[in-house]
Design an enzyme around this catalytic site. Sequence first.
Site, PDB file in Angstrom:
ATOM      1  N   LYS A  96      -1.001  -5.069   4.143  1.00  0.00           N
ATOM      2  CA  LYS A  96      -2.023  -5.542   5.056  1.00  0.00           C
ATOM      3  C   LYS A  96      -1.405  -6.184   6.296  1.00  0.00           C
ATOM      4  O   LYS A  96      -0.436  -6.939   6.198  1.00  0.00           O
ATOM      5  CB  LYS A  96      -2.918  -6.551   4.344  1.00  0.00           C
ATOM      6  CG  LYS A  96      -4.059  -7.085   5.186  1.00  0.00           C
ATOM      7  CD  LYS A  96      -4.968  -5.986   5.722  1.00  0.00           C
ATOM      8  CE  LYS A  96      -5.546  -5.113   4.638  1.00  0.00           C
ATOM      9  NZ  LYS A  96      -6.332  -3.977   5.184  1.00  0.00           N
ATOM     10  N   ASP A 128       0.818  -1.212   0.000  1.00  0.00           N
ATOM     11  CA  ASP A 128       0.000   0.000   0.000  1.00  0.00           C
ATOM     12  C   ASP A 128       0.850   1.261   0.000  1.00  0.00           C
ATOM     13  O   ASP A 128       0.383   2.304  -0.425  1.00  0.00           O
ATOM     14  CB  ASP A 128      -0.938  -0.010   1.207  1.00  0.00           C
ATOM     15  CG  ASP A 128      -2.067  -1.003   1.029  1.00  0.00           C
ATOM     16  OD1 ASP A 128      -3.152  -0.585   0.600  1.00  0.00           O
ATOM     17  OD2 ASP A 128      -1.862  -2.200   1.287  1.00  0.00           O
TER      18      ASP A 128
END
Length: 387
Positions: free
Chosen positions: A267, A256
């Site tokens: 995550k 991300d």
Amino acid sequence: MADQYAQSSEDIRPTGIPAIPAIRWDEPPEGPVLVLLDQTRLPGEEIELVCTDAQALVEAIRTLAVRGAPLLGIAGAYGVALAAARGFDVDEAADALAGARPTAVNLAYGARRAQAAYRTAVVGGAGDERAAGAALEAARALHAEDARASAQMAAHGLALLDELLPGGGHRILTHCNTGALVSGGEGTAFAVALKAHRAGSLRRLWVDETRPLLQGARLTAYEAARNGMAYTLLTDNAAGSLFAAGEVDAVLIGADRIAADGSVANKVGSYPLAVLARYHHVPFIVVAPVTTVDPDTADGASIEVEQRAGHEVTELTAPQGTVFGMEPGGGVPVAPLGTQAYNPAFDVTPPELVTAIVTEEGVLSPVTAEGVAGLCARAAGGRAPMD
């Protein structure tokens, strides 16, 4: 405002059904809209969510109806284009979208890119309609670029696997969801596994269920089944025994945000996999487009990690559709009332635990600040990809 429509079946099965795009722009007679495949309803139902303004898209992002770093960038760009096309304040929409989730850098990148296209058009004397068209063109260009990047990452990633693990028969462990549901193409890490499957070199895809929201169980298993891949689902805390049994050849995850020093936010649960992989001498590979690299974030400690609501941990929540015998959105308590929960959406893996970062520009290994800077420079300058 937003509403749902177009349920494709009352009894969705993973295989043998046409794919619904994760995101698409539509222009019905009543005005342009952004249409999302509502990922909170998968795997039980395929429902499309229609957003008619940026605020509806912000809510869809926060509730994870649309998710995944590359797709969030695309959504952010389309959201700005939607605000422009419908006559809303473009700067306000861009700010709201960019801040909807703090960790995924692609979201802000996409929103600002479309905002910049709109502003450039306005400064150049374009009227509202032409400026809105420029924002939409920027969003569509980003969408197409991500699709190309996905294919390039898959090719680079499979070549790396074949180099590190000659002979094929790859047993790949993955975490969260990194397929077509998060991309303009076939994904990031999942796209590598899918290419290996098509080449006949994937022996097994190990799918972490990815607590607490089960993106692996609900979404990655869903995509693997639809593609006819050999896959097995496991609880996150079973990964250690899998490594100990010698059943994992490589770990592939997405990202991300990648900091300037090569630290990787992904995550929550990714960092423990990196530690396990290092101890068991298994390659730990990150697959992400260059848009996920944030040179303005110096290191892992500088990455803002999103903290989510405690009820995601203290309750088991059904998907929004009525599936598994549970009411839509109903939560079943799994902890005593009043229990406090620690629920970071992401964790950060330091660069020394990352074997390689695979982007559309090629493979970066070893992962260093100098290598990350060179990667960004090549991408910005349009130079030839790395070998």
